[in-house]
Design an enzyme around this catalytic site. Structure first.
Site, mmCIF file in Angstrom:
data_model
loop_
_atom_site.group_PDB
_atom_site.id
_atom_site.type_symbol
_atom_site.label_atom_id
_atom_site.label_comp_id
_atom_site.label_asym_id
_atom_site.label_seq_id
_atom_site.Cartn_x
_atom_site.Cartn_y
_atom_site.Cartn_z
ATOM 1 C CG HIS A 99 -2.001 -59.074 -37.888
ATOM 2 N ND1 HIS A 99 -1.012 -59.233 -39.134
ATOM 3 C CD2 HIS A 99 -2.290 -57.729 -37.439
ATOM 4 C CE1 HIS A 99 -0.725 -58.027 -38.790
ATOM 5 N NE2 HIS A 99 -2.185 -56.691 -38.792
ATOM 6 C CD GLU A 100 -6.093 -56.428 -35.719
ATOM 7 O OE1 GLU A 100 -5.081 -55.164 -35.072
ATOM 8 O OE2 GLU A 100 -5.824 -56.349 -36.910
ATOM 9 C CG HIS B 224 -0.914 -54.609 -34.036
ATOM 10 N ND1 HIS B 224 0.414 -54.045 -34.865
ATOM 11 C CD2 HIS B 224 -2.024 -54.635 -35.099
ATOM 12 C CE1 HIS B 224 -0.133 -54.150 -36.162
ATOM 13 N NE2 HIS B 224 -1.396 -54.389 -36.245
ATOM 14 C CG HIS C 21 1.219 -53.884 -40.154
ATOM 15 N ND1 HIS C 21 0.350 -52.675 -40.679
ATOM 16 C CD2 HIS C 21 0.393 -54.985 -39.772
ATOM 17 C CE1 HIS C 21 -0.212 -52.803 -40.496
ATOM 18 N NE2 HIS C 21 -0.432 -54.406 -39.453
HETATM 19 ZN ZN LIG Z 1 -2.311 -54.718 -38.651
#
Ligand SMILES: [Zn+2]
Ligand SMILES: *[C@@H]1O[C@H](CO)[C@@H](O)[C@H](O)[C@H]1NC(C)=O
Ligand SMILES: *[C@@H]1O[C@H](CO)[C@@H](O)[C@H](O)[C@H]1NC(C)=O
Ligand SMILES: *[C@@H]1O[C@H](CO)[C@@H](O)[C@H](O)[C@H]1NC(C)=O
Ligand SMILES: *[C@@H]1O[C@H](CO)[C@@H](O)[C@H](O)[C@H]1NC(C)=O
Ligand SMILES: [Zn+2]
Length: 307
Positions: free
Chosen positions: A263-264, A267, A273
């Protein structure tokens, strides 16, 4: 009362208090920073509720609220702006957009999550809703994507596809494997190549475990609540909340290091998101949850880099 009896009585009393202390300690073990939301269920515009200002802070942190008049951030009035922020939140999380603090909304808000904001200045939705096509056997399937980017769509320059990553010296060594596996997964699905380096200072991506206020303007909040965050390109900082229980393999009493890394890294590469629950870029996580990349994540990164 004889002194023996008195002794027995005080001993029993002491035991009782010790038990009570131990029990109430047990009861309050592992509180969630989002626990306050529990008591806000059922309220709506026009109400004045104790602790509502904490919800305002929460929605401000995740990008849903920005008051022009700061006194409204700290009051407990359920005003128009708050109602509209809740409605935007509900749209992003595929909930009925009522603007009220119904049970579904509260339970979604209470979930542990990534600390990165979903949207910015409360003005946008995190879904883009572009249509894309996928071949499923002989059928062409139309799907609506829900990935999103950061404002101004920051990304790594085209020439910069070999990225190095390093762990802050002293970081827990059991994180190296899961984080490296997550980088490997992203490289299999993008034009990026990642390699680990010992040179923390010059690494493109810097991974560390941080606790509470750690000097980047986005303090962590202890056990549960927010779990990790990372910055948009080309910043490169990726922080795990050191106060969580982390695990290398999925474990129902801990958060999965590799899943949060996937997930990170999203980013770090420029994705924000997604409102697709199965996507890795969906903002919330549960204990023991393990996830991989979803077609929505891959479509998102392809759209951002135009590849
Ligand atoms: Zn996030
Ligand atoms: C902010 O709101 C408060 C309370 O409604 C009001 O008293 C104050 O004058 C407002 N400040 C500004 C700068 O508008
Ligand atoms: C949010 O609003 C502030 C103040 O109006 C502005 O300075 C900032 O650039 C905005 N940020 C985004 C991401 O739109
Ligand atoms: C990236 O790395 C590959 C091999 O790992 C190398 O062949 C290539 O020249 C590198 N590209 C740049 C721009 O550094
Ligand atoms: C987070 O909360 C759960 C219960 O919901 C608890 O089991 C877990 O231990 C908590 N995490 C930490 C680090 O205390
Ligand atoms: Zn940080």
């Amino acid at each position: 009362m004889g002194s023996k009896a008195l002794q027995f009585f005080s001993f029993t009393l002491l035991l009782f208090f010790m038990f009570q202390a131990a029990f109430s300690h047990f009861e309050h073990k592992n509180p969630s920073p989002f626990e306050f939301l529990q008591h806000l269920q059922g309220f709506h515009k026009g109400d004045r509720v104790k602790d509502l200002h904490k919800l305002k802070k929460y929605l401000q942190n995740f990008g849903y609220l920005s008051y022009k008049n700061n006194t409204h951030v700290s009051d407990d009035d359920f005003d128009e702006l708050l109602e509209s922020a809740i409605r935007t939140y509900q749209l992003n999380y595929n909930l009925k957009a009522t603007g009220r603090l119904d049970a579904n909304t509260i339970s979604k808000m209470m979930r542990p999550r990534c600390a990165v904001a979903d949207i910015f200045n409360g003005t946008s939705r995190m879904r883009y809703g572009q249509k894309w096509h996928r071949r499923s056997g002989s059928k062409l399937v139309h799907t609506v994507s829900h990935y999103s980017f950061f404002p101004q769509e920051p990304r790594w320059p085209a020439s910069k596809y070999n990225l190095t990553y390093a762990f802050l010296p002293g970081a827990r060594v059991d994180a190296i494997n899961p984080v490296s596996k997550a980088f490997q997964t992203w490289s299999e699905n993008t034009h990026f190549r990642f390699s680990m380096t010992e040179d923390y200072v010059n690494a493109d991506i810097k991974v560390s475990f941080e606790s509470g206020d750690h000097g980047d303007g986005s303090p962590f909040d202890g056990p549960n609540g927010t779990l990790a965050h990372a910055f948009a390109p080309t910043d490169g900082r990726f922080h795990y909340d050191a106060d969580e229980s982390w695990s290398v393999t999925p474990d129902p009493s801990a958060y999965h290091l590799e899943t949060l890394a996937l997930h990170e890294i999203g980013h770090l590469l420029g994705l924000d998101h997604s409102s697709i629950e199965a996507a890795i870029m969906y903002p919330t996580f549960t204990l023991g949850e393990s996830k991989g990349l979803h077609e929505d994540d891959i479509q998102g990164i392809k759209a951002l880099y135009n590849v």
